[in-house]
Every structure is written in C-alpha cells, then in structure tokens.
Motif scaffolding. Structure first.
Motif, PDB file in Angstrom:
ATOM      1  N   UNK A 185       0.896  -1.050  -0.215  1.00  0.00           N
ATOM      2  CA  UNK A 185      -0.290  -0.043  -0.087  1.00  0.00           C
ATOM      3  C   UNK A 185       0.913   1.625   0.312  1.00  0.00           C
ATOM      4  N   UNK A 186       2.739   1.439   0.193  1.00  0.00           N
ATOM      5  CA  UNK A 186       3.130   2.781   0.610  1.00  0.00           C
ATOM      6  C   UNK A 186       4.496   1.531   0.645  1.00  0.00           C
ATOM      7  N   UNK A 187       4.638   1.287  -0.554  1.00  0.00           N
ATOM      8  CA  UNK A 187       6.156   0.846  -1.097  1.00  0.00           C
ATOM      9  C   UNK A 187       7.436   1.904  -0.704  1.00  0.00           C
ATOM     10  N   UNK A 188       6.843   3.258  -1.092  1.00  0.00           N
ATOM     11  CA  UNK A 188       8.623   4.001  -0.876  1.00  0.00           C
ATOM     12  C   UNK A 188       8.547   4.512   0.808  1.00  0.00           C
ATOM     13  N   UNK A 189       7.818   3.878   1.887  1.00  0.00           N
ATOM     14  CA  UNK A 189       8.098   4.832   3.294  1.00  0.00           C
ATOM     15  C   UNK A 189       9.490   4.409   4.068  1.00  0.00           C
ATOM     16  N   UNK A 190      10.323   3.581   3.335  1.00  0.00           N
ATOM     17  CA  UNK A 190      11.111   3.415   3.483  1.00  0.00           C
ATOM     18  C   UNK A 190      12.602   4.016   3.254  1.00  0.00           C
ATOM     19  N   UNK A 201      21.002   8.012  -3.582  1.00  0.00           N
ATOM     20  CA  UNK A 201      20.103   8.400  -4.798  1.00  0.00           C
ATOM     21  C   UNK A 201      19.907   6.813  -5.936  1.00  0.00           C
ATOM     22  N   UNK A 202      20.874   6.352  -4.865  1.00  0.00           N
ATOM     23  CA  UNK A 202      19.836   4.525  -6.201  1.00  0.00           C
ATOM     24  C   UNK A 202      18.761   3.740  -5.412  1.00  0.00           C
ATOM     25  N   UNK A 203      18.881   4.572  -4.049  1.00  0.00           N
ATOM     26  CA  UNK A 203      17.927   4.101  -3.863  1.00  0.00           C
ATOM     27  C   UNK A 203      16.468   4.815  -3.759  1.00  0.00           C
ATOM     28  N   UNK A 204      16.255   6.226  -4.609  1.00  0.00           N
ATOM     29  CA  UNK A 204      15.473   7.119  -4.850  1.00  0.00           C
ATOM     30  C   UNK A 204      14.856   6.409  -6.072  1.00  0.00           C
ATOM     31  N   UNK A 205      16.297   5.598  -7.234  1.00  0.00           N
ATOM     32  CA  UNK A 205      15.606   5.154  -8.004  1.00  0.00           C
ATOM     33  C   UNK A 205      14.624   3.890  -8.302  1.00  0.00           C
ATOM     34  N   UNK A 206      14.573   3.938  -7.143  1.00  0.00           N
ATOM     35  CA  UNK A 206      14.369   1.568  -6.861  1.00  0.00           C
ATOM     36  C   UNK A 206      13.043   2.111  -6.761  1.00  0.00           C
ATOM     37  N   UNK A 207      12.473   0.908  -7.355  1.00  0.00           N
ATOM     38  CA  UNK A 207      10.676   0.711  -7.390  1.00  0.00           C
ATOM     39  C   UNK A 207      10.439  -0.922  -6.672  1.00  0.00           C
ATOM     40  N   UNK A 208       9.807  -0.336  -6.057  1.00  0.00           N
ATOM     41  CA  UNK A 208       9.362  -2.032  -4.716  1.00  0.00           C
ATOM     42  C   UNK A 208       8.286  -2.329  -5.322  1.00  0.00           C
ATOM     43  N   UNK A 209       7.936  -3.098  -5.142  1.00  0.00           N
ATOM     44  CA  UNK A 209       6.553  -3.418  -6.201  1.00  0.00           C
ATOM     45  C   UNK A 209       6.384  -5.190  -4.922  1.00  0.00           C
ATOM     46  N   UNK A 210       4.951  -5.330  -4.140  1.00  0.00           N
ATOM     47  CA  UNK A 210       5.078  -6.810  -4.103  1.00  0.00           C
ATOM     48  C   UNK A 210       4.984  -7.819  -5.182  1.00  0.00           C
TER      49      UNK A 210
END
Length: 194
Positions: free
Chosen positions: A93-98, A112-121
């Motif tokens: 529901x909120x994948x970018x909380x981290x 900067x690398x984590x900003x580009x990361x797209x996390x999903x279930x």
C-alpha cells in the motif's frame, strides 16, 4: 586371369602390411632410444638472477595497519540493524515508506540509488516484516567494511496468510564524517558465499 591377379594383389598387400609392421617397430625403438638418451643427459638449470625485494613505503605502512577498534565494530553492529529495520519492511500500500526513514543511515550515493528503486509486492507477498537479524563481519577495515546479514522475515500474502523466511544480504559500510553509513547492499547468493 582373375585368379592370378587376386593372388598377386593379395601377396603385395600382405608384404606391404609386413613392411609397415617392421617399420613401426624400428621407429618405436628409435623413439625409445632418444627418450632414454634425453633422460641420461644432466639437466642444467638456466641461471637467472634472483630478484631481491625490498619493502616499499606502502608495504611498510600496510604492516603497521591499524585494526578496527571494538567501539567501531559496536557502532557498525548498531547502525546496520537500525537501517535494516526501515529498509526491509515492505507494505504494498505504501512501497516508498523506507526511503525517507533510511536517509540517516545511508551514504549519499546509496540514497540516490534508493530513490531510483521501485519496490513492489509479488504474487505471494504484499507485506514483509523484519523479525530478527544476525550479523557477521566479512571484511573489516578502518574506513570500509563488508558484513553478512541473515535477516529473518515474515511475509504476508493477499489472503492474510504468513510464512517466514531468511534473506541473506551483504552490506558495505563506510566511514563518512566520523559516522558509519551503509554505502551498498545486495542479496548474498551461495555463489558469493558458500
């Protein structure tokens, strides 16, 4: 006429075979004699000058290299779990909380690398919760270290069923302005760490 031609032809072939047999025996004996003669000759090693090594400045410095202090190791063992507590948990529901929560624990490059990361279930997991983490130093240094992290997690699927598993990470920490920060991380496979 066919009978005498076959007889002569057969005799010529038989004589050729006998000649080949005798020739191969003589050739084999010649090769054996050459090998025996080579073994009897004394082998003189080539005289090469022996290179003398003297320690250079870098080698002298490496011998006096300092090992990480107990305080450094303790600090790293506090920083890595704190980072993993915000990085590992996942909610579809909120994948970018981290991302914002991890900023105090990571270097600028990793952020900067984590900003580009797209996390999903995934199909089998919509939520992940960290249960426990075990750390083991892999490569220690004064300004850069690598640590293995075995992270026990609990996954929740779309139906609310949970199962647990272990995530194996390798984590690079560096010293930035007197504080240890996570600079890189990746999944540790058996190929990297048997």
């Amino acid at each position: 006429m066919k009978g005498p031609v076959k007889t002569w032809l057969g005799a010529i072939i038989a004589l050729g075979m006998i000649a080949l047999l005798i020739g191969s025996i003589f050739e084999g004996n010649r090769i054996e004699q050459e090998q025996a003669a080579a073994k009897q000759q004394p082998v003189t090693p080539e005289k090469r000058p022996v290179r003398q090594y003297t320690p250079n400045e870098q080698a002298a410095e490496e011998k006096q290299a300092e090992v990480p202090t107990e305080e450094m190791q303790t600090e790293i063992q506090e920083v890595i779990p704190e980072f993993l507590k915000v990085y590992v948990p996942f909610d579809a529901a909120s994948p970018d909380d981290f991302l914002k929560k991890s900023k105090p624990y990571v270097s600028e490059n990793l952020y900067k690398a984590l900003e580009q990361e797209q996390r999903r279930g995934t199909l089998t997991s919509v939520k992940t919760k960290m249960i426990n983490v075990e750390l083991e130093p892999q490569k220690e240094g004064l300004e850069e270290q690598w640590w293995n992290a075995d992270i026990e997690v609990e996954h929740t699927d779309q139906d609310g069923k949970t199962n647990s598993s272990t995530l194996a990470y390798i984590i690079k920490v560096i010293l930035v302005d007197g504080k240890w920060k996570i600079d890189d991380l990746g999944v540790r496979s058996r190929a990297w760490n048997p």
